[in-house]
Enzyme design. Structure first.
Site, PDB file in Angstrom:
ATOM      1  N   GLU A   1       0.855  -1.257   0.073  1.00 29.47           N
ATOM      2  CA  GLU A   1      -0.139   0.133  -0.011  1.00 29.47           C
ATOM      3  C   GLU A   1       1.023   1.218   0.080  1.00 29.47           C
ATOM      4  O   GLU A   1       0.642   2.318  -0.846  1.00 29.47           O
ATOM      5  CB  GLU A   1      -1.097   0.040   1.103  1.00 29.47           C
ATOM      6  CG  GLU A   1      -1.708  -0.896   1.252  1.00 29.47           C
ATOM      7  CD  GLU A   1      -2.591  -1.383   0.015  1.00 29.47           C
ATOM      8  OE1 GLU A   1      -2.915  -0.387  -1.013  1.00 29.47           O
ATOM      9  OE2 GLU A   1      -2.883  -2.537  -0.516  1.00 29.47           O
TER      10      GLU A   1
ATOM     11  N   HIS B   1       2.270   2.340  -3.139  1.00 33.56           N
ATOM     12  CA  HIS B   1       1.196   3.107  -4.147  1.00 33.56           C
ATOM     13  C   HIS B   1       1.263   4.418  -4.006  1.00 33.56           C
ATOM     14  O   HIS B   1       1.459   5.329  -5.137  1.00 33.56           O
ATOM     15  CB  HIS B   1      -0.227   2.614  -3.683  1.00 33.56           C
ATOM     16  CG  HIS B   1      -0.711   1.521  -4.337  1.00 33.56           C
ATOM     17  ND1 HIS B   1      -0.781   1.292  -5.877  1.00 33.56           N
ATOM     18  CD2 HIS B   1      -1.211   0.476  -4.002  1.00 33.56           C
ATOM     19  CE1 HIS B   1      -1.341  -0.060  -5.949  1.00 33.56           C
ATOM     20  NE2 HIS B   1      -1.625  -0.555  -4.999  1.00 33.56           N
TER      21      HIS B   1
END
Ligand code: NI
Length: 181
Positions: free
Chosen positions: A145, A148
């Site tokens: 995550e 990203h």
């Protein structure tokens, strides 16, 4: 609450470096609403996590949760975690191989070497300083995550493309480890 549209690989927002969120913005109704919508979107699509750029918002916010996910029946659980402006510190040189997928790269699975133990610092849902240690699967979710937020997709970290698989073929021929996305 609202389910947000997920950006797919090729959309430029997924390749931007996301902006830090000012601390005093976190507790505003608009930002709270956005985080709640991210959580709802992650749950709707049964992701283990979601980063704001995946819903076309280039800000440093991630949400994660693994709780009896039907897509990942073997995954260890991870309580709902909201992280703003996260920073990762590796605690080891050791890597673990994790099978990953991504809502922005639908229907694929790939093996990614991830740092096995990390500490994460950032701000929580209330805008308060927060830190925690993660290892193995949970550490991989956090790294995926947070990547990203720097414009990286897990495919950028796949070292052996021969182990890429579509989800259906993965389930049929390669199901040996716990996938992440
Ligand atoms: Ni992803």
């Amino acid at each position: 609450m609202a389910i947000l549209k997920v950006a797919r690989m090729g959309h430029p927002v997924l390749r931007e470096v996301a902006a830090e969120v000012p601390r005093d913005q976190i507790t505003t109704p608009g930002f709270r609403q956005f985080v709640d919508d991210m959580i709802e979107t992650m749950r709707e699509y049964e992701g283990a996590g979601l980063a704001a750029p995946q819903v076309h918002v280039s800000k440093r916010v991630v949400v994660m949760e693994v709780a009896e996910n039907p897509r990942y029946p073997d995954a260890p659980s991870l309580p709902l975690t909201v992280l703003v402006n996260p920073r990762i510190t590796p605690l080891t040189d050791r890597r673990v191989e994790i099978v990953e997928g991504c809502l922005s790269v639908p229907d694929l699975r790939g093996v990614v070497p991830r740092i096995a133990e990390i500490e994460v610092e950032g701000l929580d849902y209330h805008g308060e300083p927060w830190s925690e240690r993660f290892e193995n699967f949970s550490a991989a979710v956090v790294q995926h995550e947070c990547d990203h937020l720097d414009g990286l997709l897990y495919l950028d970290r796949v070292e052996d493309t021969r182990r890429l698989s579509f989800l259906r073929e993965f389930e049929r021929y390669h199901r040996v480890a716990v996938p992440v996305d």
